[in-house]
Design a protein around this motif. Structure first.
Motif, short mmCIF file in Angstrom:
data_model
loop_
_atom_site.label_atom_id
_atom_site.label_comp_id
_atom_site.label_asym_id
_atom_site.label_seq_id
_atom_site.Cartn_x
_atom_site.Cartn_y
_atom_site.Cartn_z
N ASP A 175 -5.58 -13.65 2.04
CA ASP A 175 -4.48 -13.93 0.96
C ASP A 175 -4.71 -15.51 0.94
OD1 ASP A 175 -2.21 -13.84 -0.72
OD2 ASP A 175 -0.98 -14.26 0.93
N PRO A 176 -5.56 -15.84 0.04
CA PRO A 176 -5.95 -17.32 0.01
C PRO A 176 -4.84 -18.37 -0.71
CG PRO A 176 -7.22 -16.04 -1.61
CD PRO A 176 -6.38 -15.20 -0.80
N HIS A 177 -5.32 -19.67 -0.07
CA HIS A 177 -4.45 -20.59 -0.62
C HIS A 177 -5.00 -21.22 -2.01
CE1 HIS A 177 -2.91 -21.81 3.59
NE2 HIS A 177 -2.84 -20.43 3.57
N ALA A 178 -4.26 -21.68 -2.91
CA ALA A 178 -4.83 -22.30 -3.98
C ALA A 178 -5.28 -23.84 -3.77
CB ALA A 178 -3.74 -22.30 -5.17
N HIS A 179 -6.28 -24.31 -3.80
CA HIS A 179 -6.61 -25.57 -3.46
C HIS A 179 -7.17 -26.30 -4.73
CE1 HIS A 179 -8.46 -29.29 -1.64
NE2 HIS A 179 -9.58 -28.83 -2.39
N HIS A 180 -6.43 -27.37 -4.89
CA HIS A 180 -6.84 -28.20 -6.29
C HIS A 180 -7.87 -29.34 -5.71
CE1 HIS A 180 -2.84 -26.76 -7.47
NE2 HIS A 180 -3.44 -26.89 -8.52
N ASP A 181 -9.08 -29.53 -6.38
CA ASP A 181 -9.80 -30.52 -6.24
C ASP A 181 -9.54 -31.85 -7.13
OD1 ASP A 181 -11.71 -29.57 -4.55
OD2 ASP A 181 -12.54 -28.31 -6.25
N ASP A 182 -8.54 -31.70 -8.19
CA ASP A 182 -8.30 -32.65 -9.08
C ASP A 182 -6.84 -31.98 -9.42
OD1 ASP A 182 -7.55 -34.42 -11.08
OD2 ASP A 182 -9.59 -33.94 -11.97
N TYR A 183 -5.75 -32.89 -9.13
CA TYR A 183 -4.33 -32.69 -9.27
C TYR A 183 -4.16 -32.68 -10.89
CZ TYR A 183 -3.47 -31.79 -4.28
OH TYR A 183 -3.23 -31.17 -3.35
N ASN A 184 -4.81 -33.33 -11.62
CA ASN A 184 -4.83 -33.36 -13.17
C ASN A 184 -5.18 -32.42 -13.83
OD1 ASN A 184 -3.96 -36.38 -13.52
ND2 ASN A 184 -5.77 -36.84 -12.28
N LYS A 185 -5.85 -31.35 -13.15
CA LYS A 185 -6.43 -30.05 -13.57
C LYS A 185 -5.72 -29.04 -12.98
CE LYS A 185 -10.90 -32.25 -14.86
NZ LYS A 185 -12.13 -32.20 -14.63
N PRO A 186 -4.49 -28.84 -13.16
CA PRO A 186 -3.43 -27.99 -12.14
C PRO A 186 -3.88 -26.44 -12.18
CG PRO A 186 -2.34 -28.44 -14.06
CD PRO A 186 -3.67 -29.47 -14.21
N LEU A 187 -4.50 -26.04 -13.15
CA LEU A 187 -4.99 -24.66 -13.18
C LEU A 187 -6.28 -24.31 -12.69
CD1 LEU A 187 -2.90 -23.15 -16.24
CD2 LEU A 187 -2.14 -23.39 -13.69
N GLN A 188 -6.98 -25.33 -12.42
CA GLN A 188 -8.61 -25.39 -11.90
C GLN A 188 -8.44 -25.33 -10.40
OE1 GLN A 188 -11.08 -28.07 -13.54
NE2 GLN A 188 -10.85 -27.42 -15.72
N VAL A 189 -8.32 -24.31 -9.95
CA VAL A 189 -8.24 -24.26 -8.34
C VAL A 189 -9.23 -23.41 -7.62
CG1 VAL A 189 -5.67 -24.26 -8.33
CG2 VAL A 189 -6.90 -22.16 -8.38
N ARG A 190 -9.57 -23.67 -6.50
CA ARG A 190 -10.70 -22.84 -5.55
C ARG A 190 -9.70 -22.04 -4.62
NH1 ARG A 190 -14.50 -26.14 -2.39
NH2 ARG A 190 -12.77 -27.70 -2.44
N TRP A 191 -9.82 -20.65 -4.39
CA TRP A 191 -8.79 -19.95 -3.72
C TRP A 191 -9.64 -19.73 -2.26
CZ3 TRP A 191 -4.15 -18.50 -5.47
CH2 TRP A 191 -4.03 -18.85 -6.46
N LEU A 192 -8.79 -20.42 -1.29
CA LEU A 192 -9.46 -20.80 0.21
C LEU A 192 -8.65 -19.87 1.21
CD1 LEU A 192 -10.34 -24.57 -0.22
CD2 LEU A 192 -11.81 -22.49 -0.55
N CYS A 193 -9.36 -19.23 2.17
CA CYS A 193 -8.51 -18.89 3.32
C CYS A 193 -7.97 -19.93 4.35
CB CYS A 193 -9.56 -17.89 4.30
SG CYS A 193 -10.84 -19.07 5.12
N ARG A 194 -7.05 -19.70 4.83
CA ARG A 194 -6.41 -20.62 5.95
C ARG A 194 -7.54 -21.56 6.62
NH1 ARG A 194 -1.30 -21.31 8.35
NH2 ARG A 194 -1.56 -22.28 10.34
N SER A 195 -8.61 -21.11 7.24
CA SER A 195 -9.54 -21.65 7.83
C SER A 195 -10.25 -22.53 7.03
CB SER A 195 -10.60 -20.71 8.71
OG SER A 195 -9.91 -20.01 9.53
#
Length: 83
Positions: free
Chosen positions: A36-56
Motif C-alpha cells: 500500500d504505497p505512499h505518494a512521494h512528490h519530487d516537486d511539490y509544485n506539481k502536486p499530482l505528479q507522484v511516485r508510489w513508494l513502499c515504506r522502505s
C-alpha cells in the motif's frame, strides 16, 4: 513540520484519488513490491505528479522522517546488502 505547499500537494493527491482522477498503485514504483504505497512528490509544485513508494523505499528518500526502518535500510544499501 510541513510547508503550506507540501500540505496542498498532499491534499491534492488525496482528493484526486478519491475522485478517481489519480490511481493509487498496488506496488512500489521503485522496487516493485506489492504493498500500500505512499505518494512521494519530487516537486511539490506539481502536486499530482507522484511516485508510489513502499515504506522502505520512501524511507530511503526521507531518512530523517519518523520512519524507523530508514536507518537500517540505508546502512544495508551502503553495505551492498540489498538491491
Amino acid at each position: 513540520m510541513y510547508s503550506q505547499l507540501q500540505k496542498r500537494a498532499h491534499k491534492a493527491v488525496e482528493k484526486a484519488v478519491l475522485r478517481g482522477e489519480l490511481a493509487r498503485h498496488t506496488t512500489c514504483d521503485n522496487c516493485g513490491n506489492a504493498c500500500d504505497p505512499h505518494a512521494h512528490h519530487d516537486d511539490y509544485n506539481k502536486p499530482l505528479q507522484v511516485r508510489w513508494l513502499c515504506r522502505s523505499c520512501h524511507a530511503l528518500i526521507h531518512p530523517g522522517n519518523r520512519l524507523p526502518i530508514a536507518s537500517r535500510i540505508a546502512a544495508e544499501l551502503t553495505a551492498g546488502a540489498i538491491y
